[in-house]
Design a protein around this motif. Structure first.
Motif, mmCIF file in Angstrom:
data_model
loop_
_atom_site.group_PDB
_atom_site.id
_atom_site.type_symbol
_atom_site.label_atom_id
_atom_site.label_comp_id
_atom_site.label_asym_id
_atom_site.label_seq_id
_atom_site.Cartn_x
_atom_site.Cartn_y
_atom_site.Cartn_z
ATOM 1 N N GLU A 97 36.800 16.434 43.507
ATOM 2 C CA GLU A 97 36.065 16.400 44.632
ATOM 3 C C GLU A 97 34.800 16.261 44.320
ATOM 4 O O GLU A 97 34.054 15.377 45.052
ATOM 5 N N PHE A 98 34.107 16.589 43.479
ATOM 6 C CA PHE A 98 32.456 16.348 43.120
ATOM 7 C C PHE A 98 32.554 14.758 42.698
ATOM 8 O O PHE A 98 31.528 14.275 42.947
ATOM 9 N N LEU A 99 33.428 14.447 41.758
ATOM 10 C CA LEU A 99 33.309 12.841 41.374
ATOM 11 C C LEU A 99 33.699 12.206 42.483
ATOM 12 O O LEU A 99 32.858 10.876 42.423
ATOM 13 N N ALA A 100 34.537 12.441 43.423
ATOM 14 C CA ALA A 100 34.687 11.607 44.488
ATOM 15 C C ALA A 100 33.181 11.510 45.486
ATOM 16 O O ALA A 100 32.926 10.313 46.132
ATOM 17 N N ASP A 101 32.693 12.748 45.517
ATOM 18 C CA ASP A 101 31.443 12.865 46.242
ATOM 19 C C ASP A 101 30.465 12.150 45.804
ATOM 20 O O ASP A 101 29.247 11.577 46.433
ATOM 21 N N THR A 102 30.319 11.898 44.443
ATOM 22 C CA THR A 102 29.204 11.122 43.605
ATOM 23 C C THR A 102 29.598 9.693 43.181
ATOM 24 O O THR A 102 28.667 9.116 42.705
ATOM 25 N N GLN A 103 30.857 9.514 43.605
ATOM 26 C CA GLN A 103 31.055 8.031 43.156
ATOM 27 C C GLN A 103 30.173 6.939 43.793
ATOM 28 O O GLN A 103 29.474 6.887 44.875
#
Length: 723
Positions: A325-331
């Motif tokens: 979720e975090f890495l998708a949010d900061t992609q």
């Protein structure tokens, strides 16, 4: 104290500014804060010094010293307790004299210090107990200061300008030390004392204390880290913070699967690993995320978070979900050369310190990593197989497709079918694989490889990631995409064999350089090729033999570079040292190709090395010297400890030895030819599976097999053992 020389990888990475092998700092962490103290619980004023209270990569407390009548107490002992969340220190008074006469003999006062972190503040309890026969009158003082130095300065970087220290503010029980940074934000260190001191100055608090025999007194100090624009910490009393902190730790640990073995030392090791992961895991807006390591990497790293979540996935899938979720949010959604960002690329590192906010370093959000993007796909596929959580995976599907787009586009800029990297940021990382020190990719004669560079393990991650996406696409009804990705993965596997295999070395090349020449170096990266499954079967057996041979295997683990290679150095960061997470990946690869006995050798070496480390804690790395019968492994002086992917490593190797896999859609738990190492006679696994659909297993080692007994099983869970 003489300043040490800086050992530079890239100028951003581990800088050996200072190491005191005789006294390791005592470390605690909570969310965005961590603290390092000396063995007395103080923070040294001597430079250079790593100790301090840090919040979001800024040091909010740079000096703290407790004295009795002007003298430092004598050390009795210390320990990190309550699942890594409490530092407890026992001290006593030295001989205290006035006008040449001892007025309080040594050891009549016992001083107990306890420190913990909670919601952006450090809470300390000081208990002073009198064990003498006469009343004692003492002066207890706490000196303190805040330098608001950026973590990158502590690591050795030089700044041309700094912000402004503002005048201290005092009340009867509080001192506030303010600082306005070059980012225009004001940061404040707020110290609160209970009871109020008899005298309070900008950098010192004094308590005049009278104790009768048998009497004890209690003092509480709170240090809050505040930044303008952020909500200030909601300060509470020490006992409330203590209880809340413990409850939060218990909730995190108890949510995961629980392991117990026949070996008490193995239990200490595994419990320490669980506690370290709990300490490093930070609750973000998007869910839990394992910060990479303390002190230098106490923030979000893409690659580290993904690999930690993969290693720990079978025990706690919620960590993987939080990472995704975090890495998708900061992609990344746009190209930005200064940050090595391109659409679809997954984050390397995020920082929020003053130097990041002023762009003195590129790591506010930095994307200079070649492997986090395919590993993002690998983690998503593994999470799906483990949980069958369709809602989460479908919500992330646009991000997964964007990552695929980066792999086939910017990631393969020359269109040769391999993913490469070349730094675009003038201040970014030269090497952008997991071995990201500047000298880690080279040719057999020692010459540096020129970019763009295609690492062998990265092609394996792409292969693995496309297969994972194919399987998920098929589950979601997109057969066209599933077939296309499966074919692309197979085409990559075939091309990889001819481009990377070196018949002369009997191994895959470390990398292809910018001229497509093989870097024919024997490096542990090939263990990752086993894990991903891209290795051909006959090649895999030769690689496995080499990894357990004397050039690679030191007796404590597999070296990052084999002994005898041009840049081999057992004391280097990436060219001959031993990394637990790297060994865990190799062990998973060995088991994949039927070499479970070799995986157990790595697990045994990992366990035996842990017996020599403080708190049974596996560090980020250690030196690659050959094992001697009369000595333990040699420490690497500035290794992070704890480090998330090192803490999770034992669980990945144990899973490999058990042949443990899951099928989330059918709730199947499968153990394929399980094995236990010689130091474990039995292993009990509780709450294995999903909430509401779990089982408890007891595994017993026999001479040539492992018996599996199902102790408890929820409805719908299927346990299969395949011989």
């Amino acid at each position: 104290m003489t300043e040490k020389k800086i050992q530079v990888g890239d100028k951003w990475y581990v800088l050996a500014t200072f190491a005191r092998p005789d006294e390791q700092p005592q470390t605690i962490k909570r969310d965005h804060s961590f603290a390092m103290f000396d063995r007395l619980g103080d923070i040294s004023a001597l430079a250079p010094c790593q100790e301090g209270l840090y919040h979001e990569d800024t040091r909010y407390l740079s000096y703290q010293e407790l004295t009795i009548n002007g003298a430092r107490p004598l050390y009795l002992g210390s320990s990190v307790q309550e699942a890594n969340s409490l530092l407890a220190i026992d001290l006593m008074n030295p001989d205290l004299a006035e006008r040449g006469e001892v007025v309080l003999p040594k050891g009549e006062l016992h001083l107990f210090r306890a420190k913990l972190l909670w919601q952006g503040a450090c809470y300390e309890h000081l208990r002073v107990s009198h064990h003498g026969s006469r009343p004692a009158h003492v002066r207890i003082e706490l000196a303190f200061d805040a330098d608001f130095v950026d973590l990158f300065e502590v690591r050795g970087m030089q700044r041309q300008r700094h912000g402004e220290r503002l005048p201290p503010q005092l009340t009867a029980d509080t001192v506030t030390l303010p600082y306005r940074g070059l980012d225009a934000a004001q940061r404040r260190t707020r110290l609160r004392f209970d009871p109020p001191p008899h005298a309070l100055e900008p950098h010192r608090a004094r308590f005049d204390v009278r104790l009768d025999p048998g009497e004890e007194r209690h003092f509480y100090f709170t240090v809050a880290c505040e930044r303008e624009g952020d909500p200030p910490p909601a300060l509470v009393d020490y006992l409330t913070a203590f209880r809340a902190n413990n409850a939060a730790r218990r909730e995190l640990v108890e949510a995961s699967c629980h392991l117990r073995t026949s070996n008490p030392l193995a239990n200490l090791w595994l419990d320490r690993s669980v506690s370290d992961l709990a300490m490093l895991t930070t609750r973000l807006r998007t869910g839990p995320y394992p910060f990479a390591g303390v002190p230098w990497y106490s923030t979000t790293f893409g690659r580290d978070g993904i690999l930690t979540a993969l290693e720990y996935l079978w025990l706690d899938p919620s960590l993987a979900r939080g990472v995704l979720e975090f890495l998708a949010d900061t992609q990344a959604t746009a190209s930005d050369a200064a940050r090595d960002a391109e659409p679809g690329k997954i984050l390397h590192e995020a920082r929020s310190s003053e130097m990041a906010r002023t762009r003195e370093i590129p790591f506010g959000r930095y994307y200079g990593t070649v492997d986090a993007t395919p590993l993002f796909l690998v983690l998503a596929g593994a999470y799906w197989q483990r949980t069958a959580d369709a809602a989460t995976v479908q919500r992330l599907w646009p991000n997964l497709m964007a990552a695929l787009g980066w792999i086939d586009g910017h990631g393969d800029a020359d269109g040769d079918g391999f993913v490469e990297y070349a730094r675009k940021s003038a201040d970014g990382l030269t090497q952008q694989g997991w071995k990201d020190s500047h000298d880690s990719v080279f040719h057999r004669d020692g010459r540096s490889a020129e970019a763009p560079i295609a690492l062998c393990e990265v092609q394996g991650y792409v292969y693995q990631g496309k297969l994972a996406m194919s399987q998920m696409a098929r589950a979601f009804g997109d057969e066209v995409l599933a077939l296309r990705l499966a074919q692309e993965a197979e085409n990559l596997r075939v091309r990889f064999q001819s481009a990377f295999w070196s018949p002369e070395r009997g191994s895959y090349a470390l990398a292809l350089d910018g001229d497509k020449r093989r870097c024919e170096v024997l490096a542990s990266n090939v263990g990752h090729c086993l894990w991903s499954g891209i290795a051909a079967d006959d090649h895999a057996q030769r690689i496995a033999d080499a990894l357990l041979g004397p050039a690679f295997f030191s007796g404590w683990g597999v070296r990052t570079v084999a002994e005898g290679e041009a840049r081999y150095n057992p004391m280097s960061y990436h060219n001959g040292s031993i990394w637990p997470h790297d060994n865990a990946i190799a062990a998973m690869g060995l088991a994949r190709y039927g070499r479970t006995e070799d995986a157990m050798r790595l697990l045994a070496a990992m366990f035996e090395s842990s017996l020599h480390f403080d708190l049974h804690r596996l560090p980020e790395l250690f030196c690659g010297f050959p094992r001697r019968h009369d000595a333990g492994p040699t420490l690497y002086p500035v290794a992070c400890s704890p480090q998330a992917w090192a803490a999770a490593a034992p669980f990945a190797v144990l899973q490999a030895c058990l042949g443990l896999s899951f099928e989330g859609e059918t709730k199947d738990v499968c153990l394929r030819t399980p094995r236990l190492p010689g130091f474990i006679d039995w292993l009990r696994i509780e709450r294995l599976g999903l909430p509401g659909a779990s089982c408890d297993l007891l595994l017993t080692r026999h001479e040539r097999s492992v018996g599996v007994e199902v102790l408890r099983k929820d409805a719908g869970v299927n346990v299969r053992v395949v011989a």
